[in-house]
Design an enzyme around this catalytic site. Structure first.
Site, PDB file in Angstrom:
ATOM      1  CG  ASP A   1      53.756  40.291  41.387  1.00  0.00           C
ATOM      2  OD1 ASP A   1      52.909  41.060  41.877  1.00  0.00           O
ATOM      3  OD2 ASP A   1      53.665  39.053  41.444  1.00  0.00           O
TER       4      ASP A   1
ATOM      5  CG  ASP B   1      49.088  39.657  39.066  1.00  0.00           C
ATOM      6  OD1 ASP B   1      48.887  39.987  37.871  1.00  0.00           O
ATOM      7  OD2 ASP B   1      48.241  39.047  39.741  1.00  0.00           O
ATOM      8  CD  GLU B   2      49.172  35.434  41.662  1.00  0.00           C
ATOM      9  OE1 GLU B   2      49.181  34.777  42.697  1.00  0.00           O
ATOM     10  OE2 GLU B   2      48.157  35.622  40.972  1.00  0.00           O
ATOM     11  CB  VAL B   3      54.974  36.141  35.331  1.00  0.00           C
ATOM     12  CG1 VAL B   3      55.382  35.467  34.021  1.00  0.00           C
ATOM     13  CG2 VAL B   3      54.186  37.409  35.066  1.00  0.00           C
TER      14      VAL B   3
ATOM     15  CG  HIS C   1      46.750  36.407  36.222  1.00  0.00           C
ATOM     16  ND1 HIS C   1      45.901  35.674  36.994  1.00  0.00           N
ATOM     17  CD2 HIS C   1      47.822  36.695  36.999  1.00  0.00           C
ATOM     18  CE1 HIS C   1      46.432  35.532  38.214  1.00  0.00           C
ATOM     19  NE2 HIS C   1      47.597  36.137  38.242  1.00  0.00           N
TER      20      HIS C   1
END
Lengths: 513, 513
Positions: A361, A308-310, A248
């Protein structure tokens, strides 16, 4: 709570002059823990009404938070009047074990508000303001009332995303006003993300110069940030900033060359970039400088570090990253690389005397997380199991998954909040206590200043009640409905563009078009 | 079109002074039928720009619709300027077969707009205003452009519901502005319904005195209605009022005792009321007086008579109604009673020289419907089959079912409009022609002034394009996306609180908070 430490007020008290007349009961949102109302009511004269500090109160005139709150709430209670003269009356002192508890006692000729902290007093003032109503002739009344009240959860947050769309300062300030009306106490400022970097850093001005949608119109200056923090503080709201990494961060890369991982295609750099590059020293030097600035600018003890969301695709494509993995013995497990990065950032944060909050995460993929790190759950499926696992591991937890209210649907979707039971998971009593609260999240994919307020309010009020009030007393959305309708009308009266719950009308309609 | 008859202008023309420079192509929403743009562009000087009537144009200064439009569009095109001096230039005359067609030709130093009617000229002015853009230095430009344009459907409506929530006058006027920007041409004013009767009738003032949410703050006075009609007319928008009966009339009963059917329970009146009582003379006298007033107040040739969702339970419970059924030989078929009532109302309307529009229920349950009655489809399921049946019976049809945009969902639900094909049903070419258009409906259960505008715009723009533009050229929502994003920014620039389509920003953000 750190805000308490800032203003060590041990007791305070206020009273108002009322004289007794007749009947009608008015609600308080969110529902107080204990509320006893009588049919007896007293008239309030805006001319003779006053807020007064108790003689023995530790807080006196000069207590900036309460002085400002008196001024604010006078206008809220009596919108037609601009000032009232002060009349002294009896004085009470108090002592409570819970620093956030307040006690409000409305009787003949006076109301007494007791609290150990100014923050508790602010919540009591809010409840008091909601108890006052006007009859058909415009006279102000309040019923005899006894309230003992305190929050169920200490952390009652609301997330705004100022990266996917920029939100002008006044939209944020207005949101803080409405948050205080619903007794939210944490503004989670998801200030930067992939699409834009509106935070104007003093250390790295190019981050917003090159990463904001516009380097002048779409940024938050240092002075803007200070205004937000002060506006929030005066309303008993903490500001927790989020600087989400290593994913992000696309917008960060524009103003900080070398920070992001260059992606490769066919053995050569493709020109696009992935997450923050966790393999080079300069990354950690940059993050340390940035976090030092964040500590300086944002006084709150919490900092949200994201995590998050890597996506691993870009790391995987990069030969230097692969070499680093080999050297570190990570094999092909990129979660270990992510873990390595997050651990460094969390250690930095701890060294700066700040407590980290990270998205779930980080817990899901990592082995070692500093014990005092707060974990936030955002994934909708099976969050009960996640609550169980996290608290089993001894971590404090925030629940956000069921309150992603950017997800709209037709009709009364606020009712869903009444089915959420943050402590209903398999675990010990000690584990349940590790759930410190929750957050309403208004992500910005489809939201900007045009639709933010009516999407937030009154939908967020339902979550606010569930985070504040006794769960057993607030399980039924049908019972909440008429109270929420009344509170929504009150929000309109206070200038908050809150959308309707259903067919009908308010005495004071929205007039801000 | 009746509005044309009001202002029998046969031709008109305008031109603007431009001088040629360089490049960038700007879109028009909805997509014109024929559009040819060149990379050549001309500079516009707000100081030297003018709108001028052609020498041989039938319309000249004094044509109130176009004079007002010139003033309006000057400010829209050049928001930083308040006036420009007039410069004369060459003159053209035109003649078109389709009274709604316009032709816009932008060349060196001038633009020529040709149309047979002022209504066509208004659409052309709108397109012209969208073609003008500013470069990075603020200079105004327009590319060489040739447009031949006309609407696919003659009836492009938008329904607002002012009964479930009251909408203040300025919310309606603002909606009319935005409608004109998207080339909508009919405002379907669902002005009264069960919850409230905000229309202040001159003949029956008690209808709003007792049936409105509030008899002073929540009503539309005669002067309010006139303002709406005039505001709409100046923008080429017709106002079609709906006085829905015999169902949806609960609020009517408050100010008109004896109008509604008393419901019975256990052989005695229960105290509640059902639909309009179709068995007594006073009902028809009342409806005739009301419709006479409606004809007087609303100049449009259409009147919407509703006729939807009539519940028979109350009629069935009432002994007088049952007696009437027997006498008329209706047996136990209450659709015959409903039919009897609607036929009377439609005949009244015809006698007043007005064309009736009714909801599909009237067609579904009734045998004889005057041939010129327009039928409106609102039920979502199998509307293609309904289109087929109605046009088979020779009726003109309006399609609203797929455009109930009060039904919101998360994400880009405007894309659904691109899948709607109003003429894709089994039938002859003659049948297809009977589909005269469609309506976007914004029902008011969950909508009032707080959220109306961002829910309507830009979602309604998608339907507007499908109703105006060539279907083959506008089948792809992905292609529409960047154009709609640009148009949404233009709406913001014009002060319309239109919500975002996705992540991003506009040069001129909404600043009306």
């Amino acid at each position: 709570m750190r805000l308490t430490a800032l203003l060590p007020v041990r007791s305070c008290l206020l009273l108002v002059v009322v004289s007794v007349c007749v009947q009608q009961v008015h609600g308080v949102w969110p529902l107080p823990q204990q509320l006893h109302q009588s049919a007896d009511r007293g008239c309030l004269s805006p001319q003779r009404f006053s807020f007064t500090y108790g003689r023995d109160s530790a807080a006196q005139t000069g207590c900036s938070v309460l002085d400002a709150a008196f001024k604010r709430y006078f206008s809220i209670i009596f919108p037609d009047f601009t000032k009232g003269s002060v009349i002294n009356d009896k004085i009470f002192i108090l002592g409570w074990s819970n620093p956030l508890t307040y006690n409000l006692s409305v009787s003949e000729g006076q109301a007494v508000l007791r609290s150990v902290t100014v923050w508790g007093a602010l919540r009591g003032l809010e409840s008091f303001s909601q108890l006052v109503y006007q009859d058909d002739y415009g006279s102000y009344f309040i019923n005899k009332t006894e309230i003992v009240d305190f929050p169920r959860f200490a952390f009652r947050g609301l997330l705004l995303d100022t990266s996917r769309h920029y939100l002008p300062l006044h939209a944020i300030l207005k949101t803080l006003d409405a948050m205080a009306y619903s007794k939210f106490n944490v503004f989670h400022w998801h200030i930067v993300d992939d699409p834009s970097f509106p935070y104007q850093s003093r250390t790295f001005p190019d981050l917003s110069n090159k990463g904001a949608f516009h380097p002048f119109t779409h940024i938050y200056t240092q002075s803007d940030v200070m205004r937000v923090i002060e506006h929030a503080r005066m309303r008993g709201i903490r500001v927790v900033p989020e600087f989400d990494s290593p994913g992000h961060t696309q917008s960060w890369g524009k103003g900080q060359p070398g920070l992001l991982t260059p992606c490769y295609k066919g053995g050569v750099p493709s020109g696009s970039f992935g997450p923050v590059d966790p393999t080079i020293d300069t990354t950690y030097k940059f993050m340390e400088s940035l976090l030092k600035e964040v500590k300086f600018v944002f006084p709150d003890s919490y900092v949200h570090l994201g995590g998050d969301e890597v996506s691993f695709a870009c790391w995987q494509s990069n030969p230097n990253v692969r070499k680093f993995m080999e050297k570190m013995g990570f094999g092909k497990d990129f979660t270990k690389l992510e873990s390595f990065y997050m651990e460094s950032i969390m250690n930095m944060t701890a060294a700066l005397n700040r407590t980290s909050i990270v998205w779930q995460d980080v817990f899901d993929y990592h082995e070692r997380i500093p014990q005092d790190t707060v974990l936030e759950i955002w994934k909708g499926e099976k969050y009960q199991a996640e609550l169980s696992r996290m608290t089993q591991a001894g971590h404090r937890v925030l629940l956000s998954a069921p309150w992603y209210i950017n997800h709209i649907s037709y009709g009364q979707d606020w009712r869903n909040s009444y089915a959420v039971q943050p402590q209903n998971f398999s675990g010990t009593e000690e584990q349940k206590k590790l759930v410190i609260g929750g957050e309403v999240a208004m992500w910005g994919e489809y939201v900007d200043a045009t639709n933010l307020t009516p999407r937030l309010w009154p939908r967020a009020c339902a979550a606010a009640e569930r985070l504040w009030s006794n769960e057993e007393k607030t399980l039924n959305a049908d019972l909440a409905f008429p109270r929420l309708e009344e509170f929504r009308c009150e929000l309109l009266r206070r200038g908050i563009q809150a959308e309707p719950l259903f067919v009908g009308h308010c005495k004071h309609e929205y007039d801000g078009l």
